[in-house]
Write an enzyme that holds these catalytic residues in place. Structure first.
Site, mmCIF file in Angstrom:
data_model
loop_
_atom_site.group_PDB
_atom_site.id
_atom_site.type_symbol
_atom_site.label_atom_id
_atom_site.label_comp_id
_atom_site.label_asym_id
_atom_site.label_seq_id
_atom_site.Cartn_x
_atom_site.Cartn_y
_atom_site.Cartn_z
ATOM 1 C CE LYS A 107 -0.272 -0.185 4.992
ATOM 2 N NZ LYS A 107 -0.996 -1.019 6.071
ATOM 3 N NE ARG A 161 -6.446 0.035 11.109
ATOM 4 C CZ ARG A 161 -5.441 -0.050 10.624
ATOM 5 N NH1 ARG A 161 -4.333 0.835 10.847
ATOM 6 N NH2 ARG A 161 -4.974 -1.285 10.051
ATOM 7 C CE1 TYR A 204 10.367 32.180 2.579
ATOM 8 C CE2 TYR A 204 10.194 29.775 2.673
ATOM 9 C CZ TYR A 204 10.236 30.869 1.783
ATOM 10 O OH TYR A 204 10.015 30.982 0.599
ATOM 11 C CG MET A 212 6.879 23.794 -1.300
ATOM 12 S SD MET A 212 5.605 24.504 -2.451
ATOM 13 C CE MET A 212 4.971 25.634 -1.163
HETATM 14 C C1 LIG Z 1 -0.312 -1.794 6.949
HETATM 15 C C2 LIG Z 1 -0.739 -3.288 7.177
HETATM 16 C C3 LIG Z 1 0.066 -4.305 7.415
HETATM 17 C C4 LIG Z 1 1.696 -4.119 7.379
HETATM 18 O O1 LIG Z 1 2.202 -3.731 8.695
HETATM 19 P P1 LIG Z 1 3.900 -3.919 8.779
HETATM 20 O O2 LIG Z 1 3.861 -3.443 10.136
HETATM 21 O O3 LIG Z 1 4.239 -2.738 7.962
HETATM 22 O O4 LIG Z 1 4.425 -5.203 8.361
HETATM 23 C C5 LIG Z 1 -0.540 -5.516 7.670
HETATM 24 N N1 LIG Z 1 -1.707 -5.731 8.065
HETATM 25 C C6 LIG Z 1 -2.654 -4.506 7.891
HETATM 26 C C7 LIG Z 1 -4.172 -5.075 8.099
HETATM 27 C C8 LIG Z 1 -2.146 -3.465 7.627
HETATM 28 O O5 LIG Z 1 -3.156 -2.313 7.664
#
Ligand SMILES: *Cc1c(COP(=O)(O)O)cnc(C)c1O
Length: 369
Positions: free
Chosen positions: A38, A136, A264, A313
């Site tokens: 992801k 979650r 800045y 930036m």
């Molecule tokens: C992002 C995620 C993972 C991966 O977790 P890591 O700590 O990066 O290995 C696994 N399962 C779910 C549901 C996630 O959202």
């Protein structure tokens, strides 16, 4: 002195292969391996990473959103892809691209069944997510019967796996909590088998779960951060190799007098004569303002140069008073030695946030196996 011409994120597929092999060595031979790609494979380059891992034999991929899965399919990835957080508005795109949704509540289950039935799908693979303590996403332990009732006799979907996610797998102070989550998940799996009359694949562990809870590997494990080179302790980090190096160059050097300011809001004021170097990387590239005012640093010719004042930036200015360097020299934001984890910790955040923030403006350079 190493020279550089622009800001680049180098991604070393040889190191990815090393991390994959190491993680595989920590799970049983018949435990499946899901690679989490992801968020552009945690800021790296999702298609290149996924194609490399597909080649190495990864069994599954996971992305957060449907469009991320579509990008992988366009790149030619054929391995099953689990979409962890799909939105119903894009379910038609998900189905067109043969992506597999995580189903986490009755609303989304009903919405998905509506579309699979109307399209006369047969056994479309879905994955049921259970909440065991992260609070979650996910059905609750007591929802199995409800899920069964909603699915009823329809053959339009087929439950390929049930899964859950640990809330504190990296934190051994929370071991009791994690073991409790694992126990709850086992109970859910047992209950599921009784109610549905078959055993779907079960999975629960992320990278830290893989390392800390071998008893919870079940049928598949899901790793993200480990693949990209970070374990969950100094000890474990020895086995991993960060795959990415973020490098840039010195655009300009300034010799400043005592009392002059840098950047800045004049956020840095010099208390003595000072030499600063300006680098072409800023918060629009993913190096956030939290790294400013001396918290963050880069490495130039083997030495640490602290970030002076506010991150702009497109630029940062760093202190090179005690470093022998010139315009055109290379500056390392992070690599295998000065790691993203160390830099992130210096600003009170975690490697995940730093690496996933590297924006698409930064050129990716792939180092192949
Ligand atoms: C992002 C995620 C993972 C991966 O977790 P890591 O700590 O990066 O290995 C696994 N399962 C779910 C549901 C996630 O959202």
């Amino acid at each position: 002195m190493l020279k550089a011409q622009e800001t680049v994120l180098e991604i070393d597929l040889k190191k990815l292969k090393h991390n994959y092999k190491y993680l595989k060595s920590r799970v049983n031979k018949d435990t499946k391996f899901l690679a989490v790609v992801k968020a552009f494979a945690y800021g790296n380059e999702a298609s290149e990473i996924a194609l490399c891992l597909e080649n190495l034999g990864a069994d599954y991929f996971a992305v957060a959103y449907i469009d991320e899965g579509v990008a992988l399919r366009k790149a030619g990835v054929t391995t099953p892809i689990l979409v962890l957080h799909p939105q119903a508005v894009n379910f038609n795109v998900l189905i067109e691209n043969n992506l597999e949704p995580s189903i986490y509540n009755t609303k989304i289950l009903k919405e998905f069944l509506e579309i699979t039935s109307s399209e006369n799908k047969q056994n479309y693979p879905i994955h049921i997510k259970f909440n065991t303590g992260l609070n979650r996403l996910g059905f609750w332990q007591g929802d199995v019967e409800t899920i069964k009732n909603i699915i009823g006799e329809t053959k339009s979907v087929s439950i390929k796996s049930i899964f859950s996610h640990l809330a504190a797998s990296e934190d051994l102070n929370e071991k009791t909590f994690s073991l409790n989550q694992i126990g709850t998940f086992k109970a859910i799996a047992h209950n599921f088998e009784e109610i549905f009359g078959f055993k779907p694949m079960r999975h629960m562990c992320n990278t830290s779960g893989i390392l800390n809870y071998p008893e919870a590997h079940f049928d598949m494990v899901r790793s993200g951060i480990g693949l990209y080179g970070f374990g969950n302790s100094e000890e474990e980090n020895k086995h991993f190799k960060p795959i990415a190096a973020l490098k840039t160059c010195i655009s300009q050097i300034h010799h400043l007098e005592k009392g002059e300011s840098v950047g800045y809001n004049r956020a840095f004021k010099s208390e003595s004569a000072l030499i600063s170097a300006t680098l072409p990387i800023g918060h629009a590239d993913g190096l956030g303002r939290i790294y400013g005012k001396g918290k963050g640093f880069v490495t130039i010719n083997g030495k640490k140069a602290a970030i002076l004042g506010n991150v702009c930036m497109d630029m940062i200015m760093v202190d090179v008073t005690n470093i022998s360097c010139e315009e055109g020299d290379e500056a390392i934001i992070f690599d295998g030695n000065a790691t993203a984890e160390t830099l992130a910790e210096a600003a009170n955040t975690i490697s995940y946030e730093l690496i996933t923030s590297i924006s698409q403006r930064v050129k990716r350079r792939i180092i192949r196996v």
